[in-house]
Design a protein around this motif. Structure first.
Motif, PDB file in Angstrom:
ATOM      1  N   PRO A 293       0.796  -1.231   0.000  1.00 54.06           N
ATOM      2  CA  PRO A 293       0.000   0.000   0.000  1.00 54.06           C
ATOM      3  C   PRO A 293       0.827   1.280   0.000  1.00 54.06           C
ATOM      4  O   PRO A 293       0.349   2.328  -0.421  1.00 54.06           O
ATOM      5  N   ASN A 294       2.089   1.193   0.453  1.00 57.35           N
ATOM      6  CA  ASN A 294       2.949   2.382   0.468  1.00 57.35           C
ATOM      7  C   ASN A 294       4.409   1.944   0.566  1.00 57.35           C
ATOM      8  O   ASN A 294       4.708   0.768   0.790  1.00 57.35           O
ATOM      9  N   ILE A 295       5.319   2.887   0.424  1.00 55.66           N
ATOM     10  CA  ILE A 295       6.755   2.567   0.400  1.00 55.66           C
ATOM     11  C   ILE A 295       7.258   2.058   1.743  1.00 55.66           C
ATOM     12  O   ILE A 295       8.135   1.197   1.796  1.00 55.66           O
ATOM     13  N   ALA A 296       6.699   2.564   2.840  1.00 54.50           N
ATOM     14  CA  ALA A 296       7.138   2.112   4.162  1.00 54.50           C
ATOM     15  C   ALA A 296       6.822   0.625   4.364  1.00 54.50           C
ATOM     16  O   ALA A 296       7.681  -0.146   4.809  1.00 54.50           O
ATOM     17  N   ILE A 297       5.613   0.217   4.025  1.00 58.02           N
ATOM     18  CA  ILE A 297       5.219  -1.186   4.164  1.00 58.02           C
ATOM     19  C   ILE A 297       6.023  -2.043   3.190  1.00 58.02           C
ATOM     20  O   ILE A 297       6.482  -3.139   3.536  1.00 58.02           O
ATOM     21  N   ALA A 298       6.219  -1.569   1.969  1.00 56.35           N
ATOM     22  CA  ALA A 298       6.985  -2.319   0.978  1.00 56.35           C
ATOM     23  C   ALA A 298       8.403  -2.588   1.472  1.00 56.35           C
ATOM     24  O   ALA A 298       8.915  -3.706   1.357  1.00 56.35           O
TER      25      ALA A 298
END
Length: 101
Positions: free
Chosen positions: A8-13
């Motif tokens: 869902p976003n770069i942090a989670i990725a």
């Protein structure tokens, strides 16, 4: 290489890729900056993606990510009186560990 999933976003990725790497699977984040093109491209094509270097890691990687996304949720009362909810095994207020039933 195999595209495992979108995040869902770069942090989670980044978190997911790091966890996969720690588990011995070479993973990388692709499309991490494509979010800037949202509005010019369809939103579902702008999400960061997790890619595996080796296809044979796919089943194990999917299981690991599924377990990570479905942590057990608990509700327990700490001896200090605090009600602790969610995936926490330690009281945020006093630091006591969740009692074993």
């Amino acid at each position: 290489m195999l595209r495992l999933t979108q995040a869902p976003n770069i942090a989670i990725a980044t978190l997911w890729a790091d966890i996969l790497c720690e588990a011995g699977m070479t993973a990388s984040v692709q499309r991490q900056y494509l979010g800037a093109a949202a509005g010019h491209l369809p939103p579902d094509q702008c999400l960061p993606e997790i890619w595996l270097e080796y296809d044979e890691h796919a089943a194990r990687a999917r299981t690991l990510l599924n377990d990570l996304q479905n942590l057990p949720q608990r509700r327990w009362a700490c001896r200090c009186g605090e009600m602790v909810e969610g995936g926490f095994e330690q009281c945020w207020h006093c630091g006591a560990l969740m009692p074993l039933d």
